[in-house]
Design a protein around this motif. Structure first.
Motif, PDB file in Angstrom:
ATOM      1  N   ASP A  28      -7.320  18.223   0.900  1.00  0.00           N
ATOM      2  CA  ASP A  28      -5.915  18.273   1.292  1.00  0.00           C
ATOM      3  C   ASP A  28      -5.209  17.056   0.676  1.00  0.00           C
ATOM      4  N   PRO A  29      -4.129  17.245  -0.113  1.00  0.00           N
ATOM      5  CA  PRO A  29      -3.470  16.079  -0.734  1.00  0.00           C
ATOM      6  C   PRO A  29      -2.897  15.093   0.263  1.00  0.00           C
ATOM      7  N   SER A  30      -2.723  15.500   1.506  1.00  0.00           N
ATOM      8  CA  SER A  30      -2.246  14.573   2.533  1.00  0.00           C
ATOM      9  C   SER A  30      -3.367  14.114   3.456  1.00  0.00           C
ATOM     10  N   GLY A  31      -4.616  14.430   3.113  1.00  0.00           N
ATOM     11  CA  GLY A  31      -5.739  14.071   3.960  1.00  0.00           C
ATOM     12  C   GLY A  31      -6.309  12.696   3.636  1.00  0.00           C
ATOM     13  N   ASP A  32      -7.283  12.289   4.453  1.00  0.00           N
ATOM     14  CA  ASP A  32      -7.882  10.961   4.303  1.00  0.00           C
ATOM     15  C   ASP A  32      -8.797  10.878   3.092  1.00  0.00           C
ATOM     16  N   TYR A  33      -9.554  11.941   2.803  1.00  0.00           N
ATOM     17  CA  TYR A  33     -10.484  11.894   1.677  1.00  0.00           C
ATOM     18  C   TYR A  33      -9.733  11.711   0.354  1.00  0.00           C
ATOM     19  N   TYR A  34      -8.661  12.442   0.197  1.00  0.00           N
ATOM     20  CA  TYR A  34      -7.877  12.300  -1.023  1.00  0.00           C
ATOM     21  C   TYR A  34      -7.236  10.917  -1.088  1.00  0.00           C
ATOM     22  N   TYR A  35      -6.840  10.388   0.035  1.00  0.00           N
ATOM     23  CA  TYR A  35      -6.240   9.049   0.077  1.00  0.00           C
ATOM     24  C   TYR A  35      -7.235   7.983  -0.365  1.00  0.00           C
ATOM     25  N   TRP A  36      -8.457   8.072   0.132  1.00  0.00           N
ATOM     26  CA  TRP A  36      -9.461   7.071  -0.243  1.00  0.00           C
ATOM     27  C   TRP A  36      -9.908   7.251  -1.694  1.00  0.00           C
ATOM     28  N   PHE A 152       0.000   4.300  -9.371  1.00  0.00           N
ATOM     29  CA  PHE A 152       1.327   4.384  -8.761  1.00  0.00           C
ATOM     30  C   PHE A 152       1.327   5.364  -7.584  1.00  0.00           C
ATOM     31  N   GLU A 153       0.636   6.472  -7.733  1.00  0.00           N
ATOM     32  CA  GLU A 153       0.523   7.415  -6.616  1.00  0.00           C
ATOM     33  C   GLU A 153      -0.213   6.793  -5.445  1.00  0.00           C
ATOM     34  N   ALA A 154      -1.269   6.042  -5.754  1.00  0.00           N
ATOM     35  CA  ALA A 154      -2.020   5.376  -4.691  1.00  0.00           C
ATOM     36  C   ALA A 154      -1.171   4.322  -3.981  1.00  0.00           C
ATOM     37  N   PHE A 155      -0.371   3.580  -4.743  1.00  0.00           N
ATOM     38  CA  PHE A 155       0.471   2.556  -4.133  1.00  0.00           C
ATOM     39  C   PHE A 155       1.513   3.180  -3.212  1.00  0.00           C
ATOM     40  N   ASP A 156       2.072   4.316  -3.608  1.00  0.00           N
ATOM     41  CA  ASP A 156       3.045   4.984  -2.740  1.00  0.00           C
ATOM     42  C   ASP A 156       2.401   5.429  -1.429  1.00  0.00           C
ATOM     43  N   ARG A 157       1.173   5.945  -1.518  1.00  0.00           N
ATOM     44  CA  ARG A 157       0.481   6.371  -0.300  1.00  0.00           C
ATOM     45  C   ARG A 157       0.126   5.170   0.575  1.00  0.00           C
ATOM     46  N   MET A 158      -0.300   4.073  -0.053  1.00  0.00           N
ATOM     47  CA  MET A 158      -0.628   2.875   0.722  1.00  0.00           C
ATOM     48  C   MET A 158       0.592   2.327   1.451  1.00  0.00           C
ATOM     49  N   GLU A 159       1.730   2.331   0.768  1.00  0.00           N
ATOM     50  CA  GLU A 159       2.938   1.810   1.389  1.00  0.00           C
ATOM     51  C   GLU A 159       3.346   2.637   2.599  1.00  0.00           C
ATOM     52  N   THR A 160       3.046   3.929   2.561  1.00  0.00           N
ATOM     53  CA  THR A 160       3.371   4.790   3.700  1.00  0.00           C
ATOM     54  C   THR A 160       2.391   4.614   4.852  1.00  0.00           C
ATOM     55  N   HIS A 164       1.931  -2.817   7.538  1.00  0.00           N
ATOM     56  CA  HIS A 164       2.755  -3.926   7.063  1.00  0.00           C
ATOM     57  C   HIS A 164       3.357  -3.551   5.700  1.00  0.00           C
ATOM     58  N   PRO A 165       4.325  -2.654   5.689  1.00  0.00           N
ATOM     59  CA  PRO A 165       4.859  -2.178   4.399  1.00  0.00           C
ATOM     60  C   PRO A 165       5.576  -3.265   3.607  1.00  0.00           C
ATOM     61  N   ASN A 166       6.264  -4.172   4.285  1.00  0.00           N
ATOM     62  CA  ASN A 166       6.991  -5.211   3.554  1.00  0.00           C
ATOM     63  C   ASN A 166       6.034  -6.176   2.861  1.00  0.00           C
ATOM     64  N   ALA A 167       4.954  -6.563   3.542  1.00  0.00           N
ATOM     65  CA  ALA A 167       3.959  -7.422   2.905  1.00  0.00           C
ATOM     66  C   ALA A 167       3.304  -6.710   1.730  1.00  0.00           C
ATOM     67  N   PHE A 168       3.071  -5.404   1.868  1.00  0.00           N
ATOM     68  CA  PHE A 168       2.483  -4.656   0.763  1.00  0.00           C
ATOM     69  C   PHE A 168       3.431  -4.592  -0.428  1.00  0.00           C
ATOM     70  N   ARG A 169       4.727  -4.440  -0.188  1.00  0.00           N
ATOM     71  CA  ARG A 169       5.687  -4.403  -1.294  1.00  0.00           C
ATOM     72  C   ARG A 169       5.691  -5.736  -2.052  1.00  0.00           C
ATOM     73  N   ILE A 170       5.610  -6.833  -1.318  1.00  0.00           N
ATOM     74  CA  ILE A 170       5.584  -8.142  -1.979  1.00  0.00           C
ATOM     75  C   ILE A 170       4.312  -8.293  -2.812  1.00  0.00           C
ATOM     76  N   ALA A 171       3.160  -7.875  -2.237  1.00  0.00           N
ATOM     77  CA  ALA A 171       1.900  -7.956  -2.985  1.00  0.00           C
ATOM     78  C   ALA A 171       1.936  -7.073  -4.226  1.00  0.00           C
ATOM     79  N   LYS A 172       2.506  -5.896  -4.106  1.00  0.00           N
ATOM     80  CA  LYS A 172       2.607  -5.002  -5.267  1.00  0.00           C
ATOM     81  C   LYS A 172       3.513  -5.602  -6.336  1.00  0.00           C
ATOM     82  N   LEU A 173       4.608  -6.224  -5.915  1.00  0.00           N
ATOM     83  CA  LEU A 173       5.497  -6.866  -6.876  1.00  0.00           C
ATOM     84  C   LEU A 173       4.802  -8.011  -7.602  1.00  0.00           C
TER      85      LEU A 173
END
Length: 593
Positions: A28-36, A152-160, A164-173
């Motif tokens: 499932d593209p929204s499942g945990d296995y695909y996320y990992w 980039f797809e993985a980063f979008d999923r991680m941010e969601t 701590h989305p704001n800390a993740f955005r700073i780390a990604k930047l």
């Protein structure tokens, strides 16, 4: 998607052998296995983006660690190949339903640009090592960069998913900034080698000099030089050659754009953090300005600021409804139930109630925080809400506000009887005690209007709650049984009168409908008479429908009570007279007239 295709998809997924489905399941593209798996693919792609260009520009790095690079290259290629297999087993949504038919998944993936890019990224360009040698610069692996969309797809999923989305955005930047400076430093070292080490002050110094022959020194010097250029700090040696000028100009233009992008991103992160705080906690700046404009005394201002400070320090929320307002109603109810249902179920009057009623009541709970010394309720006040203690120590005090009778703790409640209209309540839905907050008390408030709104849809639960309320009042000796019986009798009599009025209203409506029907019948009868008389006074023959209506006697006229029906059926006298004889010829009209 048509119904046949839906059935075909279901049949194909259900008819698949259980062994094959277990070995190669559809993800499932929204499942945990695909996320990992996306998180796993970040490492090989970032390895190629960071290390490959570094090995291509620093020959010593390729030569010193050749065996390690070969092992890592094979590992990353294997993960790239597995990623294609995962793509062939990743379902997609169609009409909101996950498609698990592997044939349709494969055909859909093959028709996309991602499939061709994935194949191009796995082309065996390393075969050239056989003729060129293993120490050849790794520019042959540049096709591995075509898998850049996966991180980039993985980063979008991680941010969601991250808390701590704001800390993740700073780390990604910061990761993006490091990657840009790293690439620029590698290009600077390659350009210096092309122009000649130590040929001028701008290029990298000659490695013959002590200390500059080390690989670590080469990379750090190049990274520092690139940082000075891309951050527009300056303090770099002057350029002497055209290649150097072009390199500096090519760096300054992206550096300015990158600097503005970084500033905009940081501003966006800070704004999001402030917005999140404003959504969770009330804004005290407006209240502070209001009190200052109206010259509120300092003692009261201090109490208000202490209340705001308590909310901010202890992370107390007073606007849960506004926070959850964008969730669907059922999902919002589930979140509220998981948070507040244990608290609401402690109230004795709500025990053994329907689950649907409790879910509706949970959505009506309003968190409130009372500061020290604040009265939650005073004796004699009209009870418009009940309170459930979440945290704190509100005390039952005397009229002087000092003597304490009881100090209920967390999980207890007060004022539940005042929000239910119980017949015979001697207190008359008024507070029977003074309740004062000793410290900061966090309560849940349930208003009388919200309870009545919910109970209107659950009449059986309302009867059960009223019965429990009467039992509680009986144990407290505050229920007047005679008054209850009199009020019940009065209510029954009122209901009987209402039923009689309803019956009379129905009778009047019936009589009005009959009169209206009779009026319409008489109007139709008069219209027929007038039209017939008009045709009889003219020389043209009477229309067939009027003649038929005349012969039929105008249906409906016989229902009149005063004999008008019979007169209407007979009609006016015919030209032959009432007895069938012809009239006097002197009384006949001349046809020529």
């Amino acid at each position: 998607m048509s119904q046949d295709s839906k059935v075909k998809t279901t049949e194909s997924s259900s008819s698949a052998p259980p062994k094959a489905r277990k070995l190669l399941p559809v993800l499932d593209p929204s499942g945990d296995y695909y996320y990992w798996w996306l998180n796993t693919m970040v490492f090989p792609v970032m390895y190629n983006l960071i290390i490959v260009v570094c090995r291509a520009c620093f020959p010593d790095l390729q030569r010193y660690y050749l065996v390690a690079w070969l092992v890592l290259d094979c590992t990353s290629d294997l993960l790239y190949l597995l990623d294609i297999v995962v793509r062939f087993h990743t379902g997609f949504l169609e009409q909101g339903i996950l498609v698990v038919d592997k044939g349709r998944i494969s055909s859909r993936y093959v028709c996309t640009w991602s499939f061709f890019l994935d194949l191009a990224s796995l082309l065996p360009t390393e075969v050239a090592y056989v003729s060129l040698g293993p120490h050849t610069p790794t520019t042959l692996r540049l096709n591995r960069f075509l898998r850049v969309p996966r991180p980039f797809e993985a980063f979008d999923r991680m941010e969601t998913c991250t808390v701590h989305p704001n800390a993740f955005r700073i780390a990604k930047l910061m990761l993006y900034v490091f990657a840009v400076i790293h690439w620029n430093s590698c290009l600077y070292f390659a350009l210096s080698r092309y122009l000649g080490f130590g040929s001028d002050a701008w290029v990298y110094p000659d490695p013959v000099q002590p200390g500059f022959e080390q690989l670590r020194r080469q990379y750090l010097y190049s990274f520092y030089f690139s940082t000075l250029i891309l951050t527009t700090v300056g303090d770099t040696p002057l350029s002497d050659r055209e290649e150097e000028y072009l390199f500096m100009v090519g760096d300054f233009l992206p550096a300015v754009m990158g600097f503005t992008t970084i500033m905009g991103s940081m501003s966006s992160v800070i704004y999001n953090m402030n917005t999140a705080d404003a959504a969770f906690y009330p804004d005290h700046a407006l209240v502070k300005k209001y009190m200052k404009l109206h010259c509120v005394n300092r003692r009261l201002q201090r109490r208000v600021m202490d209340w705001y400070q308590h909310l901010q320090i202890n992370k107390k929320m007073t606007n849960e409804v506004a926070i959850l307002q964008h969730l669907p109603e059922r999902l919002r109810a589930e979140v509220a139930v998981s948070v507040h249902l244990p608290t609401l179920s402690r109230v004795r009057i709500f025990q053994n109630c329907e689950a649907g009623l409790l879910e509706e009541l949970v959505l009506k709970l309003q968190p409130q925080t009372y500061s020290p010394g604040k009265h939650i309720g005073r004796k004699g006040d009209t009870g418009r809400e009940m309170y459930i203690i979440q945290e704190g120590q509100p005390a039952v005090v005397a009229d002087d506000g000092v003597t304490r009778y009881a100090v209920p703790g967390a999980g207890l409640y007060c004022g539940e009887i005042s929000i239910i209209n119980i017949k015979g309540n001697m207190s008359g839905n008024r507070r029977t005690a003074n309740i004062k907050s000793l410290g900061y008390s966090d309560l849940f408030c349930l208003s009388k209007e919200d309870l009545q709104e919910v109970l209107s849809e659950y009449p059986q639960a309302q009867a059960v709650m009223e019965e429990k309320g009467r039992e509680i009042l009986l144990t407290m000796n505050k229920l007047d049984v005679n008054a209850e019986a009199a009020e019940t009798a009065l209510q029954e009599a009122t209901e009987a009168q209402l039923r009689g009025l309803d019956q009379q209203l129905d009778d009047l409506q019936t009589r009005f409908a009959r009169l209206l029907a009779e009026l319409e019948s008489r109007a139709l009868k008069i219209a027929y008479r007038i039209e017939r008389q008009e045709w009889q006074t003219q020389e043209w023959p009477m229309p067939e429908e009027l003649a038929e209506a005349d012969h039929e006697g105008k249906p409906g006229e016989g229902t009149s009570k005063d004999g008008e029906g019979r007169a209407g059926q007979e009609g006016p006298p015919s030209p032959e007279g009432p007895h069938g004889h012809s009239p006097d010829p002197h009384h006949q009209l001349n046809p020529e007239l």
